[in-house]
Enzyme design. Structure first.
Site: not given
Length: 291
Positions: A260, A168, A225
């Site tokens: 994600h 991330c 995502d």
């Protein structure tokens, strides 16, 4: 498990003050902002046979706390820098370090937000972004990662075999660090943002730096995502094709049905099949590039 080795003795510390470093210890457990959604799938890797625990890494303005794990007694292990999500070097990141150490690596996860505050103690993701990550300069982060490499070299690790991986927020930093440090041999970026706002804190983003990559990067992204649109992934792929040798050797793999944070085994976003496949791709990428 802490055992005596060259990795336990620290290089002479520079002076530091609490004005510079708010976070001086990592403690234990998962970040507060993630605890309400902790999944039962969280992987737990024990430290038997490892030297694992907190270290202090000398940086320009003091000592930065970090977590490192390395096989006990192994001579000159290769080095992997592990760059956290916005939650800092909490239990998930420390476990990733132990997983890598079990494979023979010296894995180091610095608390890169140490001067800005402790994201592990903040219950709201928007608050972490407002109070911590938005105030953490890229230049500071890259310098701190350089310091981790210097620390590892001083402890006898083989920094000629150096890789970086991140998740991330740390995925974005992985791209940046592969463009920053010519000593990096391989990077693996897990769902890191590729574009963003340009300011003094984040002056450039991965799409801006593709041509400057010093090492090939494998990008692992989720097709579902919501925070990283596929058009930005496609823009990065185009930039890589137009770059130099390292850029053109880089690859991006998209898991069509993954959201994600699909590797984050402690969160509902975890996707076991994609996470395990990504992990194997990462290890193969390291081997392919001499790490």
């Amino acid at each position: 498990m802490e055992t005596e080795s060259e990795f336990d003795s620290l290089v002479p510390a520079q002076s530091f003050t609490r004005r510079s470093f708010i976070v001086t210890s990592l403690g234990a457990g998962f970040a507060l902002a993630t605890q309400s959604a902790l999944a039962q799938t969280a992987i737990k890797t024990d430290d038997t046979g490892l030297v694992a625990g907190e270290i202090k890494v000398p940086v320009k303005d003091g000592d930065m706390v970090a977590y490192r794990a390395v096989p006990a007694g192994q001579q000159k292990p290769p080095v992997v820098l592990v760059v956290s999500e916005i939650f800092g070097a909490h239990e998930y990141i420390r476990d990733v370090c132990r997983r890598l150490a079990r494979l023979g690596y010296c894995a180091i996860a610095p608390e890169l937000f140490a001067r800005q505050g402790d994201p592990r103690q903040i219950a709201s993701i928007p608050d972490i972004q407002a109070r911590i990550t938005s105030k953490t300069p890229d230049a500071q982060v890259l310098s701190d990662l350089d310091a981790c490499v210097a620390w590892a070299a001083g402890k006898g690790a083989d920094t000629r075999r150096l890789a970086v991986t991140g998740f991330c927020w740390g995925g974005r930093i992985t791209w940046l660090y592969a463009a920053h440090n010519p000593g990096v041999r391989a990077g693996v970026a897990w769902y890191g943002r590729l574009v963003g706002v340009v300011n003094d804190i984040t002056p450039r983003h991965p799409t801006d730096l593709a041509a400057q990559l010093k090492a090939p990067v494998l990008g692992l992204y989720g097709g579902l995502d919501a925070g990283i649109p596929l058009e930005t992934v496609e823009a990065m792929e185009k930039a890589l094709k137009q770059g130099g040798t390292a850029a053109q050797a880089s690859e991006i793999h998209v898991y069509d049905n993954a959201p994600h944070a699909f590797h984050a085994d402690y969160r509902p976003s975890y996707r076991k099949e994609e996470a395990e496949d990504g992990w194997q791709r990462m290890l193969a990428w390291f081997r392919k590039n001499g790490v």
